[in-house]
Every structure is written in structure tokens, then in C-alpha cells.
Design a protein around this motif. Sequence first.
Motif, short mmCIF file in Angstrom:
data_model
loop_
_atom_site.label_atom_id
_atom_site.label_comp_id
_atom_site.label_asym_id
_atom_site.label_seq_id
_atom_site.Cartn_x
_atom_site.Cartn_y
_atom_site.Cartn_z
N THR A 1 67.16 -17.43 89.56
CA THR A 1 68.27 -16.73 89.68
C THR A 1 68.49 -15.83 90.39
O THR A 1 69.34 -15.53 91.29
CB THR A 1 68.79 -16.26 88.05
OG1 THR A 1 68.53 -17.34 87.02
CG2 THR A 1 70.07 -15.58 87.81
N ASP A 2 67.36 -15.01 90.50
CA ASP A 2 67.34 -13.57 91.49
C ASP A 2 67.25 -14.07 92.83
O ASP A 2 68.25 -13.46 93.81
CB ASP A 2 66.02 -12.86 91.28
CG ASP A 2 66.03 -11.57 91.79
OD1 ASP A 2 65.66 -11.48 92.96
OD2 ASP A 2 66.31 -10.35 91.11
N LYS B 1 68.94 -16.59 93.96
CA LYS B 1 70.21 -17.03 94.28
C LYS B 1 71.42 -15.96 94.37
O LYS B 1 72.68 -16.09 94.88
CB LYS B 1 70.82 -17.93 93.29
CG LYS B 1 70.14 -19.17 93.39
CD LYS B 1 70.47 -20.25 92.27
CE LYS B 1 69.62 -21.22 91.94
NZ LYS B 1 69.51 -21.93 91.03
N MET B 2 70.83 -14.56 93.79
CA MET B 2 71.87 -13.46 93.65
C MET B 2 71.71 -12.67 95.19
O MET B 2 70.99 -12.86 95.94
CB MET B 2 71.42 -12.50 92.87
CG MET B 2 71.63 -12.88 91.47
SD MET B 2 70.77 -11.87 90.15
CE MET B 2 71.75 -10.18 90.36
#
Lengths: 247, 183
Positions: free
Chosen positions: A66-67, A69-70
Motif C-alpha cells: 500500500t505504501d 502505491k502511495m
Amino acid sequence: MKDTPLETELIERYLDNELTPDEQARLEQRLQTEPGLAEEVALHRQLRLGLQSAGRSRMLTMLADTDQKMEKYHPPAQVLRFDDATRQRFYWAAAAIVLLLIPLYLVLNQNRKADKLFVAYFKPYQGVNVPAGDPLSQAMREYQQRDYAQALPILERLLGEGSSEDTTLFFKGNASLALDQAPEAIHSFELILADPLHPYYKEAQWYLALAYLQDGERKEAKEQLQSVVSDTSHPHYQEASELLKKL
Amino acid sequence: MADQNVIARIRNGDEQPVTEIYRAYRNDFIYWAVRNYGITEEIARDVYQMAVVIFYENIRSGKLTHLQSSAKTYLFGIGKNKIMEELASQRKAQKLQENFRYEPLPADSPEDKEELFKILEVALNELGEPCRTVLDMYYYKNYGIDQIAEALNYKGNDSAKTQKYKCLTRLKKIFARQKEVKS
């Protein structure tokens, strides 16, 4: 021991502290006598810990993905944050600074204005012709060539010698004024004005006003100009009237 | 994002709020941690990921049923504890480095545990699906047998219970074999 669903359930309830006191006592007795059961309990404990660790790793991997993709983290620009009390103090300090700066600004502004007026109105008194051989001749030559820096020390020396004092003092005042040395100029012109019969008395009135102006002493400059304009026949009456209005 | 709603959703088996909450406070947390504790951005990020996971685990285990404050405050609280642990372990590591001398590792040391976890990871990969999910749900996510039955569409609780037993038995065999291979 036999690996059965019931045995597995018993071990799991033991590890979860869910056995009744009787069940607990019986199992602990068996653990003393059945090495296979103790090994099985140890294995279950290891697997539980391992499964929990694997689950946590999977969650951490998910968050790392997730990180990725941020948007990349950028520290925010430093912002000064004040609490209410600090903000109040800041406002008071700012107000105090403004109050202090206003008079300073006004003074500076007035001085700038005074400087402009001085430049506009100051014209060194024209030189006088003195015969060659007169002690004043060299100083006057330098003065007429507008080399006031050369003229001034000669004039000062002559004053010390008591030569042509009236004329020397007046031109010394002018040379000082031309060299931005207002206090010295004021001193020279005030000495002249102490003698109402001085040949340069009226000129000294006008130049003293200009010397005050150069020195930033507006009040004194105005008073001096008023004394000039009180005499309508004064050679500087017109200029003094104009200047007085502008001040 | 309503915080109580996050708890309810996670309790119901939804994992989406975990990433939502991670996104919501990541930058604030890193800024706060770096600024207040002087740790690096990378460590702050790792700590935050662990804090979010612990938040999730506490909900799943029933330790956290409702929030006294906001989810953000709760997360930052976990994060603060983790930072303290990290700083303490850094101090300890530095001390160890300063006074280094060889000492035999105690039995069942963290290194042993790490090794066992690695063997188990290999065993879980060999175990495959759906067993891996069943065991993860039961042992990590604290799902009840009924929830597993519902989530994985088993005919009933008994089927789910039997499936879980079979999966655990298979894992034990694979794990024992992998341990032998390693030794």
C-alpha cells in the motif's frame, strides 16, 4: 498418543486456558507420563506462534505494498505555530515595533526631505578676489575651484593666526557646509551672528539656516529662516520664504 | 472515516479499512515521529506499519471493541510505545557493540525462533490453499469456526472444524519434514 480430532481439541483448549480444573489436572498428569503428548503440546505451541507470525508478516507486506502505491512522503514545510498566548505576545510585540518604527520612519523621511531641500537651495557663496600675496589668496583659489577639502585646512590655519578673521570665518563655514560638516559650519556662522556688525551677517543668517537643515535640525532651521524673512530687504528673502513654506 | 465503523468492518472480516487507515495517517505519523523522537523516516514508516497491524490484531482478538478517543490517537499511542521499544533496542545494541564478547546463545533463543518461523513459512507455502487461509483465519485473525464456515462457504460448522483439523495435521507433517531437512 493418538493424533485424533479430540486430542487436538484438548491440546488447543489447554493452550487457550479453557480446560476445567479437572480436565487441566488430568492433562498435566498425562504430560508427566506421556512424552509424546508433551512433544505434541510443544509442537502446537510452536505452530500457533508461527501461524500468528506468518499472519502478521502477511499484513505487514500488504501495508508495505500500500505504501509503495502511495505518493512519496515529503516532510511539510516548516510552519511556525503559536498558541494563543504566544500569538497575543507576538501581536503586542509587532504593535510595539510598529509604534517605534513610525517616528523613526517620520524622522528618516523628514531627514530625506530636508536633505533634498538642502541640495536644492545650497549654493556655496561665491569667492572673493583677494590680492596675490594676501594670506587668504591660496585658500580662496582652492575655494573658487570648489576644492573645499583643500581650502578648509588653510582657512582653519589662518583663523589660528588671526588673519582676515571676518572673511576667513565666513568662508570656513561655507567650506564646511560644502563638505557636509554641518556642526562646524553652524559653529562658524553662530560666531559671525554674535557680531551684528559683521560684514557677512545677513549671509551668515541664511547659511546658518541651511547648516541646521543639513544637520536635520528643522526647528532651528525654521527659526533662522523666519529671522531672514522678517527682513524683506534681506538678500535671501525670496529663497528663505520658499524654503520656509516647504519645511 | 468513522472510527467506530472501522472497528465494525474489521470485526466483520473486511480488511479494506486497514489500508484506508494506513493511508489516512501515514504522513502525519511519520512527520510526528521524526520530529518528536529523532528517528529516521524509514524507522517511522516501519513503526507505523506495525502500529496499524497491532490495531488490526487488537480488533480481531476482541481487545479493542470501541475507541475512547480517535483511531488516530490510538494508533499514535501504539506507535509511541513501539518507538520507545525501538530506541531502547538501539541503545541496547550500541551497548552490546561497545562491550562485545562472545557468549553462547541460550536454548530457544530468538535466532531459533526465527529459524522455526522460516521453516513454517516454507511449510505454509507447500500446504497451499484453502488450508493456508483456514489456519490464518483461525490462528491469526481469531475467526470463530462459524465465521470460517460462512466466509469459506462450508456446509456447516462441523465441515469447517474438520477442514481445520485436516489442515493442521497436514501442516504438522510438512513442518516436521522441513525441520528434518534443515537439520
